[in-house]
Every structure is written in C-alpha cells, then in structure tokens.
Design an enzyme around this catalytic site. Structure first.
Site, PDB file in Angstrom:
ATOM      1  N   ALA A   9      23.676  -4.184  -8.550  1.00 18.57           N
ATOM      2  CA  ALA A   9      24.122  -3.249  -9.592  1.00 18.57           C
ATOM      3  C   ALA A   9      22.968  -2.642 -10.404  1.00 18.57           C
ATOM      4  CB  ALA A   9      25.093  -3.964 -10.534  1.00 18.57           C
ATOM      5  N   MET A  13      20.633   2.768  -6.292  1.00 13.82           N
ATOM      6  CA  MET A  13      21.954   3.115  -5.768  1.00 13.82           C
ATOM      7  C   MET A  13      23.052   2.351  -6.492  1.00 13.82           C
ATOM      8  SD  MET A  13      22.066   5.563  -3.715  1.00 13.82           S
ATOM      9  CE  MET A  13      23.782   5.321  -3.306  1.00 13.82           C
ATOM     10  N   HIS A 156      10.642  10.368   1.684  1.00 13.72           N
ATOM     11  CA  HIS A 156      11.380   9.625   0.653  1.00 13.72           C
ATOM     12  C   HIS A 156      10.436   9.230  -0.474  1.00 13.72           C
ATOM     13  CE1 HIS A 156      14.551   9.122   3.718  1.00 13.72           C
ATOM     14  NE2 HIS A 156      15.358   8.908   2.687  1.00 13.72           N
ATOM     15  N   LYS A 160      10.637   3.337  -1.425  1.00 17.02           N
ATOM     16  CA  LYS A 160      11.423   2.986  -0.219  1.00 17.02           C
ATOM     17  C   LYS A 160      10.642   1.998   0.644  1.00 17.02           C
ATOM     18  CE  LYS A 160      14.179   4.893   3.530  1.00 17.02           C
ATOM     19  NZ  LYS A 160      15.301   4.000   3.239  1.00 17.02           N
TER      20      LYS A 160
HETATM   21  P1  NAP Z   1      16.670  -0.642  -5.086  1.00 17.58           P
HETATM   22  O1  NAP Z   1      16.584   0.270  -6.272  1.00 17.58           O
HETATM   23  O2  NAP Z   1      15.522  -1.553  -4.776  1.00 17.58           O
HETATM   24  O3  NAP Z   1      18.019  -1.493  -5.226  1.00 17.58           O
HETATM   25  C1  NAP Z   1      18.334  -2.649  -4.509  1.00 17.58           C
HETATM   26  C2  NAP Z   1      18.874  -3.626  -5.515  1.00 17.58           C
HETATM   27  O4  NAP Z   1      19.424  -4.775  -4.851  1.00 17.58           O
HETATM   28  C3  NAP Z   1      17.778  -4.127  -6.462  1.00 17.58           C
HETATM   29  O5  NAP Z   1      18.247  -4.037  -7.798  1.00 17.58           O
HETATM   30  C4  NAP Z   1      17.604  -5.585  -6.018  1.00 17.58           C
HETATM   31  O6  NAP Z   1      17.158  -6.408  -7.066  1.00 17.58           O
HETATM   32  C5  NAP Z   1      19.039  -5.902  -5.625  1.00 17.58           C
HETATM   33  N1  NAP Z   1      19.170  -7.150  -4.886  1.00 17.58           N
HETATM   34  C6  NAP Z   1      18.286  -7.745  -4.045  1.00 17.58           C
HETATM   35  N2  NAP Z   1      18.808  -8.906  -3.597  1.00 17.58           N
HETATM   36  C7  NAP Z   1      20.027  -9.042  -4.167  1.00 17.58           C
HETATM   37  C8  NAP Z   1      21.040 -10.048  -4.106  1.00 17.58           C
HETATM   38  N3  NAP Z   1      20.897 -11.131  -3.333  1.00 17.58           N
HETATM   39  N4  NAP Z   1      22.167  -9.875  -4.843  1.00 17.58           N
HETATM   40  C9  NAP Z   1      22.344  -8.791  -5.604  1.00 17.58           C
HETATM   41  N5  NAP Z   1      21.406  -7.809  -5.710  1.00 17.58           N
HETATM   42  C10 NAP Z   1      20.274  -7.937  -5.001  1.00 17.58           C
HETATM   43  O7  NAP Z   1      16.914   0.211  -3.763  1.00 17.58           O
HETATM   44  P2  NAP Z   1      17.847   1.511  -3.564  1.00 17.58           P
HETATM   45  O8  NAP Z   1      17.006   2.733  -3.583  1.00 17.58           O
HETATM   46  O9  NAP Z   1      19.045   1.407  -4.461  1.00 17.58           O
HETATM   47  O10 NAP Z   1      18.281   1.290  -2.051  1.00 17.58           O
HETATM   48  C11 NAP Z   1      18.968   0.124  -1.623  1.00 17.58           C
HETATM   49  C12 NAP Z   1      19.215   0.206  -0.108  1.00 17.58           C
HETATM   50  O11 NAP Z   1      20.108   1.292   0.145  1.00 17.58           O
HETATM   51  C13 NAP Z   1      17.972   0.483   0.715  1.00 17.58           C
HETATM   52  O12 NAP Z   1      18.086  -0.224   1.942  1.00 17.58           O
HETATM   53  C14 NAP Z   1      18.029   1.977   0.972  1.00 17.58           C
HETATM   54  O13 NAP Z   1      17.341   2.387   2.141  1.00 17.58           O
HETATM   55  C15 NAP Z   1      19.509   2.150   1.123  1.00 17.58           C
HETATM   56  N6  NAP Z   1      20.027   3.514   0.881  1.00 17.58           N
HETATM   57  C16 NAP Z   1      20.995   3.922   1.730  1.00 17.58           C
HETATM   58  C17 NAP Z   1      21.600   5.152   1.527  1.00 17.58           C
HETATM   59  C18 NAP Z   1      22.759   5.538   2.416  1.00 17.58           C
HETATM   60  O14 NAP Z   1      23.331   6.629   2.238  1.00 17.58           O
HETATM   61  N7  NAP Z   1      23.154   4.662   3.353  1.00 17.58           N
HETATM   62  C19 NAP Z   1      21.186   5.981   0.474  1.00 17.58           C
HETATM   63  C20 NAP Z   1      20.184   5.525  -0.377  1.00 17.58           C
HETATM   64  C21 NAP Z   1      19.604   4.269  -0.170  1.00 17.58           C
HETATM   65  P3  NAP Z   1      15.548  -6.614  -7.265  1.00 17.58           P
HETATM   66  O15 NAP Z   1      14.962  -5.255  -7.466  1.00 17.58           O
HETATM   67  O16 NAP Z   1      15.504  -7.463  -8.488  1.00 17.58           O
HETATM   68  O17 NAP Z   1      15.074  -7.289  -6.030  1.00 17.58           O
END
Ligand code: NAP
Length: 267
Positions: A9, A13, A156, A160
């Site tokens: 959360a 994203m 990106h 990333k």
């Molecule tokens: P982000 O900002 O790093 O967010 C990921 C979050 O998940 C971080 O807050 C992280 O915490 C948290 N997390 C890690 N382990 C966890 C756990 N066990 N339980 C709960 N939360 C946990 O990354 P993002 O940019 O949002 O992207 C996240 C993923 O979505 C990536 O793989 C990205 O490539 C993908 N994505 C996909 C799309 C799509 O359309 N499919 C679009 C955008 C992004 P910490 O930072 O404290 O580790």
C-alpha cells in the site's frame, strides 16, 4: 460491494490503487498491507497515505491475519512478496490480480499452478492502450513479416528494478508469436562485444532507466526504405491502477484460471 485488499500500500502503485478503488461502484478498500518491518507506514490510515480523506482501513503487516476481511487481492509488489501473498490467497480461495513484474520461469509456473484452484489475472501492463497496442503489433508483424528488423525500446523511471520491462517482454512475445519465432531463441538483450551483422531473425531490446518516466515502449519495424514505429506512452500511473481495479471487479464469480488483461477487456 466486493472487498478489496491492496498489498504494498505504501508503494507507488499501491497508493495509486487505493485512489482508484476510492468511490468505485462495486469495490471497497477492506485491507491494505505493507512490508512487516515498514514501521513508518504500519498502523497508518491507508486513505491518508494515498492523499485521500481519512478512511477506516489502517495498514496491516500481514495479509494472512486479514484473510477473512477481503474477497480479492490486488498485488503490485515484488515477485517474492507476490508469491507469499499467492499462497495466502490459494489457501483461502481468494482471487488475485497480479501486476508485479520480473517473475522467473519457475515463479511463473507457481502462478500457473495456483490458477488451477483460484482465478488470477496476471498482466505485465494493465493499461487499455498497451493491450490494444499488443493487438496492433501482432497485425504489424504479420503484414511486415521477415522483411523488417524488429527492435523494442523501453524507458522507465530510475527506481524500476527489473529490465527489460515485463511489458517489453510481452510485446516481444506477441511479435515473435505472430512470426512463428520463439522469443527465448531470438531475443538479444545487448550487443556489446558482438562483432557481426545483425541476424535478421533476432528481436532486440534496449532499456532506458531515467528520472521519473512512467513507462514508454516503442516497437520498431525497420526495412530498407521505410520503417514503422508503434509507440505507447503512459503519462500517469492511474492508467495501470484503473485497469487493475477493473480486473478485480471482473474477477468476481470467475472460475479458477489464469486470465490476462485481454480477457478482461474482451479484446
Ligand atoms: P514500489 O514503489 O517499490 O512498490 C512496491 C511496494 O511493495 C513497496 O512499498 C514495498 O515496500 C512493498 N512490499 C515489498 N514486500 C512487501 C510485502 N511482503 N508485503 C507488502 N508490501 C510489500 O514499486 P511500484 O513502482 O509500485 O511497482 C511495483 C511492481 O508493479 C513492480 O514489479 C512494477 O514493475 C510493477 N508495475 C506493474 C504495472 C502493470 O501495469 N502491471 C504498472 C506499474 C508497475 P518496500 O519499499 O518497503 O520494500
């Protein structure tokens, strides 16, 4: 109303997904989780975290302890975290929308196995535009065929972690599939040290990581005398979040299976 859990959360994203669920006709936020050692975020109001008015969901440290409180999970975290959440959803028979990218082949196999028991939407890109572009790419590849060299360029933001992007790889699979090629055999991820002309069958990938670029993909079909470029540019993460939320609503009542965004959009 269908009760939604959002993992990660506090992530880029995660916060956008909370905003996308806010005010939705069919969905309500019921659970939000963060990493168990993310003490800055745990216990905080998830709506406030996303820049919304105060709500009634505080950020929890585990999905497992809240499994009775949600019907569907939306997970955009990391491959390892997603697989942990997948096990929880599998045991409790909850549907899951997975946006995380960067899974290994064996991790993808685990997701496919889980989909025999629960409904899963897995998509490397939830934007409507990208899924439409994939359709156009298949058509372009079929028409232009072996006459052109194909290169996929993606950009990106600097944060990333996986490269090339899951979307670029998906585009590669679409184009390779339309040409009867196996992406594993024809993909070239870097040309440093190569001392030979381009092999016509290959599909090249180039990756840019810079600043705050939300996500850009161009597939280049270059022949002798002309070239076609098909580009998608995301300017806002809300485009992915809306797609994922749409997928969560669509998942209601589905049979177990592995679905993608093309199924959700009936493309
Ligand atoms: P982000 O900002 O790093 O967010 C990921 C979050 O998940 C971080 O807050 C992280 O915490 C948290 N997390 C890690 N382990 C966890 C756990 N066990 N339980 C709960 N939360 C946990 O990354 P993002 O940019 O949002 O992207 C996240 C993923 O979505 C990536 O793989 C990205 O490539 C993908 N994505 C996909 C799309 C799509 O359309 N499919 C679009 C955008 C992004 P910490 O930072 O404290 O580790």
């Amino acid at each position: 109303m269908k009760r939604v859990a959002i993992a990660g959360a506090a992530g880029r994203m995660g916060k956008t997904l909370i905003e996308a669920v806010y005010g939705h006709e069919q969905l309500e936020l019921a659970v939000a989780t963060a990493r168990a050692d993310d003490h800055e975020v745990l216990g905080r109001d998830a709506s406030l975290l996303a820049g919304l008015p105060p709500g009634n969901v505080v950020v929890a440290d585990s999905l497992e302890s809240r499994v009775d409180d949600f019907d569907v999970l939306i997970d955009f975290t990391t491959p390892e975290a997603t697989l942990g959440h997948l096990a929880v959803c599998l045991a409790a028979e909850r549907g899951i929308v997975i946006g995380t990218t960067g899974f290994s082949d064996s991790q993808k196999r685990q997701i496919r196995d889980a989909a025999k028991k629960i409904p899963i939407v897995l998509a490397p890109n939830f934007s409507v535009g990208v899924n439409l572009v994939c359709k156009l790419l298949a058509e372009a590849a079929r028409v232009l065929g072996d006459e052109v060299d194909i290169e996929i360029i993606e950009a990106h933001h600097r944060f990333k972690k996986d490269a090339p992007s899951g979307t670029a790889l998906r585009m590669g699979e679409v184009v390779a599939g339309a040409l009867g090629r196996d992406l594993q055999e024809v993909a070239v991820y870097g040309r440093e040290g190569m001392d030979e002309e381009r092999d016509r069958q290959t599909i090249g990938f180039a990756t840019i990581r810079a600043g705050d670029v939300v996500g850009e993909h161009t597939v280049l079909f270059a022949g002798m005398g002309e070239r076609v470029e098909i580009t998608h540019k995301a300017s806002n993460r809300m485009t992915f979040a809306r797609g994922a939320v749409r997928a969560a609503a669509w998942l209601e009542g589905r049979s177990p299976g592995l679905y993608d965004m093309e199924d959700v959009l009936a493309l």
